[in-house]
Scaffold this motif. Structure first.
Motif, PDB file in Angstrom:
ATOM      1  N   ILE A   1      10.239  10.222  -2.318  1.00  0.00           N
ATOM      2  CA  ILE A   1      10.180   8.982  -1.528  1.00  0.00           C
ATOM      3  C   ILE A   1       8.729   8.537  -1.361  1.00  0.00           C
ATOM      4  O   ILE A   1       7.806   9.347  -1.514  1.00  0.00           O
ATOM      5  CB  ILE A   1      10.857   9.175  -0.156  1.00  0.00           C
ATOM      6  N   PRO A   2       8.500   7.264  -1.065  1.00  0.00           N
ATOM      7  CA  PRO A   2       7.116   6.778  -0.948  1.00  0.00           C
ATOM      8  C   PRO A   2       6.239   7.603  -0.024  1.00  0.00           C
ATOM      9  O   PRO A   2       5.067   7.845  -0.328  1.00  0.00           O
ATOM     10  CB  PRO A   2       7.306   5.344  -0.426  1.00  0.00           C
ATOM     11  N   SER A   3       6.790   8.067   1.100  1.00  0.00           N
ATOM     12  CA  SER A   3       5.962   8.822   2.042  1.00  0.00           C
ATOM     13  C   SER A   3       5.500  10.154   1.458  1.00  0.00           C
ATOM     14  O   SER A   3       4.474  10.695   1.897  1.00  0.00           O
ATOM     15  CB  SER A   3       6.709   9.040   3.358  1.00  0.00           C
ATOM     16  N   ASP A   4       6.217  10.710   0.486  1.00  0.00           N
ATOM     17  CA  ASP A   4       5.749  11.930  -0.185  1.00  0.00           C
ATOM     18  C   ASP A   4       4.374  11.702  -0.802  1.00  0.00           C
ATOM     19  O   ASP A   4       3.433  12.470  -0.600  1.00  0.00           O
ATOM     20  CB  ASP A   4       6.715  12.342  -1.298  1.00  0.00           C
ATOM     21  N   PHE A   5       4.281  10.650  -1.573  1.00  0.00           N
ATOM     22  CA  PHE A   5       3.055  10.382  -2.325  1.00  0.00           C
ATOM     23  C   PHE A   5       1.975   9.800  -1.418  1.00  0.00           C
ATOM     24  O   PHE A   5       0.784  10.088  -1.610  1.00  0.00           O
ATOM     25  CB  PHE A   5       3.379   9.463  -3.502  1.00  0.00           C
ATOM     26  N   ASN A   6       2.371   9.004  -0.426  1.00  0.00           N
ATOM     27  CA  ASN A   6       1.391   8.506   0.529  1.00  0.00           C
ATOM     28  C   ASN A   6       0.762   9.651   1.315  1.00  0.00           C
ATOM     29  O   ASN A   6      -0.421   9.593   1.669  1.00  0.00           O
ATOM     30  CB  ASN A   6       2.044   7.498   1.483  1.00  0.00           C
ATOM     31  N   TYR A   7       1.533  10.696   1.553  1.00  0.00           N
ATOM     32  CA  TYR A   7       0.991  11.880   2.215  1.00  0.00           C
ATOM     33  C   TYR A   7      -0.035  12.572   1.328  1.00  0.00           C
ATOM     34  O   TYR A   7      -1.087  13.016   1.803  1.00  0.00           O
ATOM     35  CB  TYR A   7       2.126  12.838   2.574  1.00  0.00           C
ATOM     36  N   TRP A   8       0.256  12.666   0.031  1.00  0.00           N
ATOM     37  CA  TRP A   8      -0.733  13.235  -0.882  1.00  0.00           C
ATOM     38  C   TRP A   8      -2.051  12.466  -0.772  1.00  0.00           C
ATOM     39  O   TRP A   8      -3.131  13.055  -0.718  1.00  0.00           O
ATOM     40  CB  TRP A   8      -0.246  13.166  -2.328  1.00  0.00           C
ATOM     41  N   ARG A   9      -1.950  11.143  -0.737  1.00  0.00           N
ATOM     42  CA  ARG A   9      -3.160  10.308  -0.646  1.00  0.00           C
ATOM     43  C   ARG A   9      -3.861  10.509   0.697  1.00  0.00           C
ATOM     44  O   ARG A   9      -5.094  10.588   0.755  1.00  0.00           O
ATOM     45  CB  ARG A   9      -2.782   8.838  -0.839  1.00  0.00           C
ATOM     46  N   GLN A  10      -3.082  10.631   1.774  1.00  0.00           N
ATOM     47  CA  GLN A  10      -3.668  10.843   3.095  1.00  0.00           C
ATOM     48  C   GLN A  10      -4.436  12.155   3.174  1.00  0.00           C
ATOM     49  O   GLN A  10      -5.383  12.290   3.959  1.00  0.00           O
ATOM     50  CB  GLN A  10      -2.570  10.819   4.160  1.00  0.00           C
ATOM     51  N   LEU A  11      -4.047  13.115   2.368  1.00  0.00           N
ATOM     52  CA  LEU A  11      -4.746  14.400   2.343  1.00  0.00           C
ATOM     53  C   LEU A  11      -6.112  14.306   1.663  1.00  0.00           C
ATOM     54  O   LEU A  11      -6.867  15.280   1.658  1.00  0.00           O
ATOM     55  CB  LEU A  11      -3.902  15.457   1.632  1.00  0.00           C
ATOM     56  N   GLY A  12      -6.420  13.141   1.084  1.00  0.00           N
ATOM     57  CA  GLY A  12      -7.699  12.946   0.426  1.00  0.00           C
ATOM     58  C   GLY A  12      -7.625  12.814  -1.074  1.00  0.00           C
ATOM     59  O   GLY A  12      -8.658  12.830  -1.760  1.00  0.00           O
ATOM     60  N   ASN A  13      -6.398  12.643  -1.601  1.00  0.00           N
ATOM     61  CA  ASN A  13      -6.208  12.521  -3.050  1.00  0.00           C
ATOM     62  C   ASN A  13      -6.061  11.048  -3.422  1.00  0.00           C
ATOM     63  O   ASN A  13      -4.956  10.508  -3.507  1.00  0.00           O
ATOM     64  CB  ASN A  13      -4.977  13.317  -3.480  1.00  0.00           C
ATOM     65  N   ALA A  14      -7.195  10.398  -3.614  1.00  0.00           N
ATOM     66  CA  ALA A  14      -7.198   8.979  -3.955  1.00  0.00           C
ATOM     67  C   ALA A  14      -6.437   8.749  -5.259  1.00  0.00           C
ATOM     68  O   ALA A  14      -6.553   9.532  -6.202  1.00  0.00           O
ATOM     69  CB  ALA A  14      -8.628   8.474  -4.078  1.00  0.00           C
TER      70      ALA A  14
ATOM     71  N   PHE B   1       2.142   5.994  -3.267  1.00  0.00           N
ATOM     72  CA  PHE B   1       3.323   5.536  -4.002  1.00  0.00           C
ATOM     73  C   PHE B   1       3.017   4.334  -4.882  1.00  0.00           C
ATOM     74  O   PHE B   1       3.495   4.253  -6.017  1.00  0.00           O
ATOM     75  CB  PHE B   1       4.459   5.202  -3.030  1.00  0.00           C
ATOM     76  N   ASP B   2       2.210   3.399  -4.376  1.00  0.00           N
ATOM     77  CA  ASP B   2       1.869   2.228  -5.195  1.00  0.00           C
ATOM     78  C   ASP B   2       1.087   2.635  -6.437  1.00  0.00           C
ATOM     79  O   ASP B   2       1.139   1.939  -7.463  1.00  0.00           O
ATOM     80  CB  ASP B   2       1.051   1.232  -4.365  1.00  0.00           C
ATOM     81  N   ASP B   3       0.356   3.745  -6.349  1.00  0.00           N
ATOM     82  CA  ASP B   3      -0.421   4.226  -7.495  1.00  0.00           C
ATOM     83  C   ASP B   3       0.449   4.904  -8.542  1.00  0.00           C
ATOM     84  O   ASP B   3       0.198   4.783  -9.746  1.00  0.00           O
ATOM     85  CB  ASP B   3      -1.485   5.236  -7.021  1.00  0.00           C
ATOM     86  N   VAL B   4       1.464   5.652  -8.093  1.00  0.00           N
ATOM     87  CA  VAL B   4       2.264   6.437  -9.046  1.00  0.00           C
ATOM     88  C   VAL B   4       3.489   5.682  -9.561  1.00  0.00           C
ATOM     89  O   VAL B   4       4.035   6.041 -10.611  1.00  0.00           O
ATOM     90  CB  VAL B   4       2.704   7.776  -8.427  1.00  0.00           C
ATOM     91  N   LEU B   5       3.931   4.649  -8.837  1.00  0.00           N
ATOM     92  CA  LEU B   5       5.123   3.910  -9.271  1.00  0.00           C
ATOM     93  C   LEU B   5       5.013   3.394 -10.704  1.00  0.00           C
ATOM     94  O   LEU B   5       5.989   3.488 -11.470  1.00  0.00           O
ATOM     95  CB  LEU B   5       5.412   2.760  -8.302  1.00  0.00           C
ATOM     96  N   PRO B   6       3.862   2.833 -11.129  1.00  0.00           N
ATOM     97  CA  PRO B   6       3.791   2.363 -12.524  1.00  0.00           C
ATOM     98  C   PRO B   6       4.068   3.467 -13.548  1.00  0.00           C
ATOM     99  O   PRO B   6       4.607   3.186 -14.630  1.00  0.00           O
ATOM    100  CB  PRO B   6       2.357   1.832 -12.645  1.00  0.00           C
ATOM    101  N   TYR B   7       3.729   4.701 -13.223  1.00  0.00           N
ATOM    102  CA  TYR B   7       3.967   5.801 -14.163  1.00  0.00           C
ATOM    103  C   TYR B   7       5.430   6.213 -14.185  1.00  0.00           C
ATOM    104  O   TYR B   7       5.965   6.568 -15.238  1.00  0.00           O
ATOM    105  CB  TYR B   7       3.061   6.981 -13.818  1.00  0.00           C
ATOM    106  N   PHE B   8       6.083   6.172 -13.032  1.00  0.00           N
ATOM    107  CA  PHE B   8       7.532   6.386 -13.026  1.00  0.00           C
ATOM    108  C   PHE B   8       8.224   5.334 -13.888  1.00  0.00           C
ATOM    109  O   PHE B   8       9.109   5.653 -14.693  1.00  0.00           O
ATOM    110  CB  PHE B   8       8.077   6.317 -11.598  1.00  0.00           C
TER     111      PHE B   8
END
Length: 546
Positions: free
Chosen positions: A112-125, A129-136
């Motif tokens: 879900i979007p919050s999964d990937f947004n959490y990765w970004r919040q941890l400092g992983n620019a 979700f908006d970043d990984v959606l194009p790859y999905f």
């Protein structure tokens, strides 16, 4: 003599590549195919297992046949789990082209979007979700076509369920009666609800990462795919990965990488190979007799997995796979349905109907995933019951319990030691107990009244939270989504193994791209997310080489 010298020289030239990809699994196939699309780059893809020519790999229900097949399955097992009565938990992992995407249950869930947004919040620019959606979307060829959330032209086939019956419809209706909304797309604008899963199939056949990516790339002169090749060590010179050492039978070979070595071995094999190469916790490496090339204390840490528990029901009337598999006529019908239409029970994955639910109303996202499976058995991978029955599995989506992976020795052929530490965290125990209660609540709805003769497991004797927890500890196991052992994180995270571009910290020319880089496992099945990671890794590698 001239021929001998010429052959040796030719072999040395052939063993030099721009990129070496270790592991032809969900991510590795994507990485190798995308990098080799540029004819200027020579790519070597190393796979420890055989080619994917096993018949049951390509038939969807075949996951039940490969579940215990050591020819295409590593058949790992954890150490005694301290919170499960010291039981060892079985971990099947793919050992063939396609890796676990060739033996998994085929369910297509991104998270879900919050999964990937959490990765970004941890400092992983770059990992929101908006970043990984194009790859999905780039990877996906959805039978429903492309839209703002789905791809319609990628290589990974995503198909609607090709078999359903009155029982599966009744289960779906029962979940609605229990208060869960109907959801026809778990990868759409919301995950919560009940509906039929989509599968990674195309034309009724499994679409593994090997089929999606390697099959179209096989004719490329700049891509070499080597199977039955166990990578034993990453060669490191002056702080840079320069190649790998691998074993084919009794022969040990070395291949050089001019640009990068990219590990795609998964949450078990990638940290194992890093440690075998001297990259990991210095104290543990010294204990194992391995020279330390880079102290990275996070290698092998942060191990976590989705813990599942099955509930079994005996049916009051026919309508399950048990009856079909238990008779000659039923088996013939299944075979004919599949042979002449790619339909029927042989097209079923490891879940027919899915439910994503919240155990507490204040939660923003579902924390429990259910799989309705139209058969029952005492133990996965063994014979089905000789009476009609079905199974519902429950797993928590975001486990907080953490374990670790360590080496047993410096021999790459010896399996590492893993402890997932399931149910160590009180929040995991609470969510799982509530999830099991939800399964029973669905089964008690009017839509299933005429279908269920009895609850076989755990049975009506289990009522209190203490009894549910005892059942959970004594009967649960993995749903086969280990993650996190080479986690991605910022420079100030001392336990991060790779940065936001998947580069191993302190070693140039080395990346990891698989489930091991997930700081937190996604909320659902992991195959689609691993493929996305592979797609994104290939893009980053190309950009960094420009």
């Amino acid at each position: 003599m001239v021929c001998s010298r010429g052959a040796a020289k030719e072999r040395r030239v052939a063993d030099s590549y721009d990129y070496i990809v270790v592991g032809a699994g969900s991510a590795g196939c994507a990485v190798a195919a995308r990098l080799s699309a540029d004819t200027r780059h020579k790519v070597l893809l190393l796979e420890a297992g055989p080619a994917d020519n096993h018949m049951w790999i390509h038939i969807p229900i075949g996951y039940a046949r490969t579940f215990l097949d050591e020819k295409v399955n590593w058949k790992y097992e954890t150490e005694p789990e301290p919170h499960l009565g010291d039981r060892k938990i079985y971990w099947p992992r793919g050992k063939t082209l396609g890796g676990s995407s060739s033996i998994n249950g085929l369910i297509y869930i991104r998270g879900i979007p919050s999964d990937f947004n959490y990765w970004r919040q941890l400092g992983n620019a770059g990992w929101g979700f908006d970043d990984v959606l194009p790859y999905f979307k780039k990877a996906e060829r959805n039978v429903r076509g492309g839209d703002d959330l789905h791809g319609g032209e990628g290589g990974l086939g995503v198909d609607d369920m090709r078999w359903r019956n009155a029982l599966s419809d009744a289960y779906l209706e029962a979940a609605v009666q229990a208060g869960y909304p109907r959801n026809d797309d778990f990868n759409g604008h919301k995950q919560e609800g009940v509906g039929y899963y989509q599968l990674t199939t195309q034309g009724g056949r499994r679409c593994s990462s090997a089929r999606a990516y390697l099959q179209p790339a096989r004719g490329r002169a700049n891509l070499r795919i080597l199977t039955d090749a166990l990578t034993e060590k990453i060669e490191i010179e002056d702080g840079r990965a320069t190649g790998v050492r691998y074993r084919v039978g009794d022969r040990v070979e070395t291949a050089k990488a001019g640009r990068e070595v990219i590990l795609c071995g998964g949450a078990i094999n990638s940290p194992q190979l890093l440690m075998l190469s001297g990259i990991g916790p210095a104290e543990h490496l010294a204990e194992t007799g391995i020279a330390v090339r880079r102290h990275l204390p996070g290698v092998g840490e942060n191990l976590h997995d989705h813990y599942q528990c099955r509930q079994l029901y005996r049916c009051a009337k026919p309508g399950t796979m048990n009856e079909a598999a238990g008779s000659l006529f039923g088996k013939m019908k299944m075979g004919l349905d599949y042979a002449f239409g790619r339909r029927g029970l042989l097209t079923v994955g490891a879940g027919l109907v899915g439910v994503f639910l919240r155990t507490r109303p204040e939660l923003e996202d579902p924390d429990i995933q259910l799989h309705f499976i139209p058969f029952s058995t005492d133990k996965m991978g063994t014979s089905l019951h000789d009476f009609p029955g079905f199974t519902v599995t429950m797993n928590q989506s975001r486990p907080q319990s953490r374990g670790r992976l360590t080496l047993r020795s410096a021999d790459a052929r010896q399996y590492p030691a893993m402890v997932a530490n399931y149910l160590a965290d009180a929040a995991d125990r609470r969510a799982a107990i509530d999830g099991l209660k939800a399964v029973r609540r669905i089964a008690q709805q009017p839509a299933l009244k005429d279908w269920i003769a009895e609850e076989l497991l755990p049975g009506p004797k289990v009522q209190s939270d203490v009894e549910w927890l005892d059942f959970l500890r004594g009967n649960g196991g993995s749903i086969y989504h280990p993650a996190g052992t080479c986690k991605m994180g910022p420079a100030n995270d001392t336990m991060a193994v790779v940065d936001e571009r998947l580069r191993v910290r302190g070693i140039d020319g080395l990346r990891v791209a698989d489930a091991s880089v997930m700081p937190q496992v996604v909320s659902g099945n992991t195959n689609a997310a691993c493929i996305m990671i592979g797609e994104k890794c290939a893009d980053m590698a190309r950009a960094d080489a420009a």
